[in-house]
Write a protein that holds these residues in place. Structure first.
Motif, PDB file in Angstrom:
ATOM      1  N   THR A   9     -11.506 -11.784   2.127  1.00 37.55           N
ATOM      2  CA  THR A   9     -12.112 -10.546   2.607  1.00 37.55           C
ATOM      3  C   THR A   9     -11.928 -10.476   4.127  1.00 37.55           C
ATOM      4  O   THR A   9     -11.465  -9.492   4.674  1.00 37.55           O
ATOM      5  CB  THR A   9     -13.621 -10.545   2.272  1.00 37.55           C
ATOM      6  OG1 THR A   9     -13.749 -10.765   0.876  1.00 37.55           O
ATOM      7  CG2 THR A   9     -14.268  -9.249   2.671  1.00 37.55           C
ATOM      8  N   GLY A  65      -8.162  -9.157   3.966  1.00 39.68           N
ATOM      9  CA  GLY A  65      -7.848  -8.580   2.645  1.00 39.68           C
ATOM     10  C   GLY A  65      -8.663  -7.334   2.344  1.00 39.68           C
ATOM     11  O   GLY A  65      -8.265  -6.508   1.514  1.00 39.68           O
ATOM     12  N   GLY A  69      -7.232 -15.157  -1.405  1.00 37.92           N
ATOM     13  CA  GLY A  69      -6.676 -14.226  -2.392  1.00 37.92           C
ATOM     14  C   GLY A  69      -5.365 -13.577  -1.964  1.00 37.92           C
ATOM     15  O   GLY A  69      -4.432 -13.462  -2.763  1.00 37.92           O
ATOM     16  N   ALA A  70      -5.281 -13.145  -0.689  1.00 34.68           N
ATOM     17  CA  ALA A  70      -4.096 -12.419  -0.250  1.00 34.68           C
ATOM     18  C   ALA A  70      -2.911 -13.347   0.053  1.00 34.68           C
ATOM     19  O   ALA A  70      -1.795 -12.873   0.276  1.00 34.68           O
ATOM     20  CB  ALA A  70      -4.429 -11.563   0.967  1.00 34.68           C
ATOM     21  N   ASN A  81       0.426 -13.034  -1.725  1.00 34.81           N
ATOM     22  CA  ASN A  81       1.408 -12.016  -1.351  1.00 34.81           C
ATOM     23  C   ASN A  81       2.552 -12.633  -0.532  1.00 34.81           C
ATOM     24  O   ASN A  81       2.390 -13.004   0.628  1.00 34.81           O
ATOM     25  CB  ASN A  81       0.684 -10.934  -0.540  1.00 34.81           C
ATOM     26  CG  ASN A  81       1.528  -9.705  -0.341  1.00 34.81           C
ATOM     27  OD1 ASN A  81       2.672  -9.798   0.074  1.00 34.81           O
ATOM     28  ND2 ASN A  81       0.959  -8.551  -0.643  1.00 34.81           N
TER      29      ASN A  81
HETATM   30  P1  ADP Z   1     -13.217 -13.713  -0.822  1.00 38.62           P
HETATM   31  O1  ADP Z   1     -13.309 -15.127  -1.340  1.00 38.62           O
HETATM   32  O2  ADP Z   1     -13.326 -13.586   0.668  1.00 38.62           O
HETATM   33  O3  ADP Z   1     -14.118 -12.737  -1.534  1.00 38.62           O
HETATM   34  P2  ADP Z   1     -10.517 -13.838  -1.903  1.00 38.62           P
HETATM   35  O4  ADP Z   1     -10.015 -15.064  -1.241  1.00 38.62           O
HETATM   36  O5  ADP Z   1     -10.769 -13.842  -3.369  1.00 38.62           O
HETATM   37  O6  ADP Z   1     -11.731 -13.197  -1.124  1.00 38.62           O
HETATM   38  O7  ADP Z   1      -9.431 -12.697  -1.593  1.00 38.62           O
HETATM   39  C1  ADP Z   1      -9.637 -11.384  -2.004  1.00 38.62           C
HETATM   40  C2  ADP Z   1      -9.061 -10.420  -0.988  1.00 38.62           C
HETATM   41  O8  ADP Z   1      -7.640 -10.521  -0.970  1.00 38.62           O
HETATM   42  C3  ADP Z   1      -9.393  -8.987  -1.344  1.00 38.62           C
HETATM   43  O9  ADP Z   1      -9.845  -8.338  -0.166  1.00 38.62           O
HETATM   44  C4  ADP Z   1      -8.084  -8.383  -1.835  1.00 38.62           C
HETATM   45  O10 ADP Z   1      -7.942  -7.044  -1.403  1.00 38.62           O
HETATM   46  C5  ADP Z   1      -7.026  -9.263  -1.204  1.00 38.62           C
HETATM   47  N1  ADP Z   1      -5.883  -9.509  -2.094  1.00 38.62           N
HETATM   48  C6  ADP Z   1      -5.906 -10.087  -3.304  1.00 38.62           C
HETATM   49  N2  ADP Z   1      -4.653 -10.174  -3.822  1.00 38.62           N
HETATM   50  C7  ADP Z   1      -3.824  -9.650  -2.889  1.00 38.62           C
HETATM   51  C8  ADP Z   1      -2.401  -9.446  -2.812  1.00 38.62           C
HETATM   52  N3  ADP Z   1      -1.576  -9.838  -3.795  1.00 38.62           N
HETATM   53  N4  ADP Z   1      -1.906  -8.879  -1.697  1.00 38.62           N
HETATM   54  C9  ADP Z   1      -2.726  -8.502  -0.689  1.00 38.62           C
HETATM   55  N5  ADP Z   1      -4.056  -8.656  -0.699  1.00 38.62           N
HETATM   56  C10 ADP Z   1      -4.606  -9.214  -1.790  1.00 38.62           C
END
Ligand code: ADP
Length: 499
Positions: free
Chosen positions: A265, A308, A409-410, A413
């Protein structure tokens, strides 16, 4: 019978439980989202009971799914959203109000007042933090000042304060243990990172009764046992760390100079600086990574508020695509952003700018711009923000930065990571297990109960998935970064009221 590690990953938007085996493989995993409350502009709250219930729920579900009993769990590790404040009754274990979440800006005025009184240098020196509503102290004071009876009850020792790790430990141990670890304590703005204890002078400035604070224990080692009634057997809780420090540990960044960057995030670049706290003048935070025995590892941290989350906004607010993963294909459809820059300063900018009044913008638009260009500009912005933080870190860190381990999460990519490597000019390594936050907590717990014999065994569980090496020329990199900085410049102080 094989024994496993249970990681409780209590994040900002969801509670997760992950089971790891001895080799570091994920054997079972359950995730549950919970409600966020936005009672006023800039306020963010959560229900502590729902945090606990959702966390408890996913632990039970994971164990049932795998068909394991308490005796097959070697240890529990806890990692958590940091800085969020919970206050509960010592006797009943009931919270006295909602949790105030790290993102909540309700104490901005109070912090500005303390700043005007000249308190920031003292706070920075003792805690390694900046005077910002982000950290727990002003939020805790708000509760004591605004919840009827809270202050007098806290003074009598009837109330407990904790970050989310403490809250979970208290509930898991049936109210027997009120404790935290130094990585979480160091985010409260009440903890002196040099003496490694709560700081009397800060407690007095912020008007916080010491009686309500948790005991600070090493990040790895026995915190207590789960209550017999919860899982049908007592499980040792033996590892605790805030999410970003836990990710650094889970990435096996165990030596001074090791760096990881998380694309969640928000974005968080952390460098292990060994047993020396490195003070920053560039808006980086000095914080505790973890304490194992008497060894303290310090960290230099660059916190980016929106990473993200900009992709979420393009998905949910702008409806440019349905799934975050589609952004990789969209970005690759165009050779560049056609001159478009997106500055994702939705809630201001964190490191290295620390401008609460900056606001997001899309600049450089011409009729050539399409959704693909805007998506590409958003992904590139995630990379540019990391460049800014890394530049600050390069100026202040006592170690050269050779490469960076990435997660979040991102980090799935590939376009983002290749572009990131290009604009940084250094290679990035993505591990095969990107659940590094949970893995860090599990590993701290494993070391805490002797399930792992030592760091060497832990390091063997870390494996490379892919390395991204820079291919961009220096001239192109500089041109792109010039454009980015021009765009940032025009987003700063946007929401400041003109006098
Ligand atoms: P957190 O643990 O901070 O809640 P995560 O590590 O699960 O977050 O990552 C989720 C974030 O990554 C979200 O904001 C989402 O929009 C972004 N995200 C997830 N997959 C992708 C992707 N393939 N490309 C770009 N952004 C992504």
């Amino acid at each position: 019978m094989e024994q496993y590690l249970l990681a409780l990953d209590q994040g900002t938007t969801s509670s997760r439980c992950i089971v790891f085996d001895r080799e570091g493989n994920i054997r079972s995993q359950v995730n549950r989202e919970f409600q966020q409350f936005y009672p006023q502009d800039g306020w963010v709250e959560q229900d502590p009971t729902e945090i606990w219930a959702s966390q408890m729920g996913v632990v039970v579900e994971t164990m049932l799914k795998m068909g394991i009993t308490a005796s097959q769990v070697a240890a529990i590790g806890i990692t958590n959203q940091r800085e969020t404040v919970v206050v509960w009754e010592r006797e009943s274990g009931n919270p006295i109000c909602r949790a105030i979440v790290w993102q909540c800006r309700r104490t901005a005025e109070q912090c500005a007042k303390w700043k005007a009184e000249g308190l920031e240098p003292l706070i920075h020196e003792k805690t390694g933090l900046l005077l910002d509503p982000y950290f727990s102290a002003s939020k805790l004071k708000w509760i004591l000042d605004n919840v009827p009876g809270a202050r007098s009850r806290a003074e009598k020792g009837e109330l407990c304060f904790g970050t989310v790790d403490s809250w979970l430990i208290y509930r898991l141990t049936g109210g027997k243990v009120h404790a935290t670890d130094p990585s979480n304590a160091s985010r409260t703005m009440l903890f002196n990172i040099h003496t490694m204890d709560w700081d009397e002078e800060l407690l007095s400035i912020f008007d916080i009764p010491r009686a309500m604070l948790p005991q600070v224990k090493p990040s790895s080692g026995l915190f207590g046992y789960t209550d017999q009634g919860l899982f049908g057997g007592q499980i040792p809780i033996a590892g605790v760390a805030g999410d970003q420090q836990s990710a650094l540990f889970g990435q096996c960044c165990l030596n001074a100079g090791d760096v990881k960057n998380t694309y969640g995030t928000g974005g968080f670049l952390l460098m292990n600086t060994g047993n020396t706290p490195v003070s920053s003048k560039q808006g980086l935070l000095t914080t505790v990574g973890w304490r194992i025995g008497n060894e303290v590892s310090y960290v230099l941290e660059g916190s980016v508020f929106t990473c993200g989350a900009v992709i979420q906004w393009l998905r949910d607010g702008m409806k440019l695509f349905k799934k975050a993963s589609e952004t990789e294909k969209m970005a690759n459809k165009v050779p560049d952003t056609a001159g478009v820059y997106l500055v994702p300063a939705f809630v201001g900018l964190g490191a290295p700018y620390w401008d609460a009044y900056a606001r997001a913008s899309i600049q450089g638009l011409t009729r050539a711009a399409t959704a693909n260009h805007i998506v590409r500009a958003a992904l590139e912005a995630m990379a540019y923000q990391t460049v800014d933080v890394l530049d600050a870190m390069r100026q202040e860190a006592p170690f050269p930065i050779g490469s960076i381990r990435v997660d979040g999460g991102a980090a799935a990519n590939n376009f983002l990571l290749q572009f990131q490597s290009d604009v940084l000019g250094i290679p990035l390594t993505r591990p095969s297990c990107v659940e590094t936050t949970a893995k860090g907590a599990a590993s701290l717990a494993a070391l805490g109960v002797g399930y792992y014999s030592g760091f060497e065994e832990m390091k063997r569980t870390w494996k490379t998935d892919r390395v991204f090496a820079p291919t961009m020329g220096a001239e192109q990199r500089e041109t792109l970064l010039r454009g980015w900085h021009k765009a940032v410049e025009r987003s700063l102080a946007w929401a400041k009221v003109e006098s």
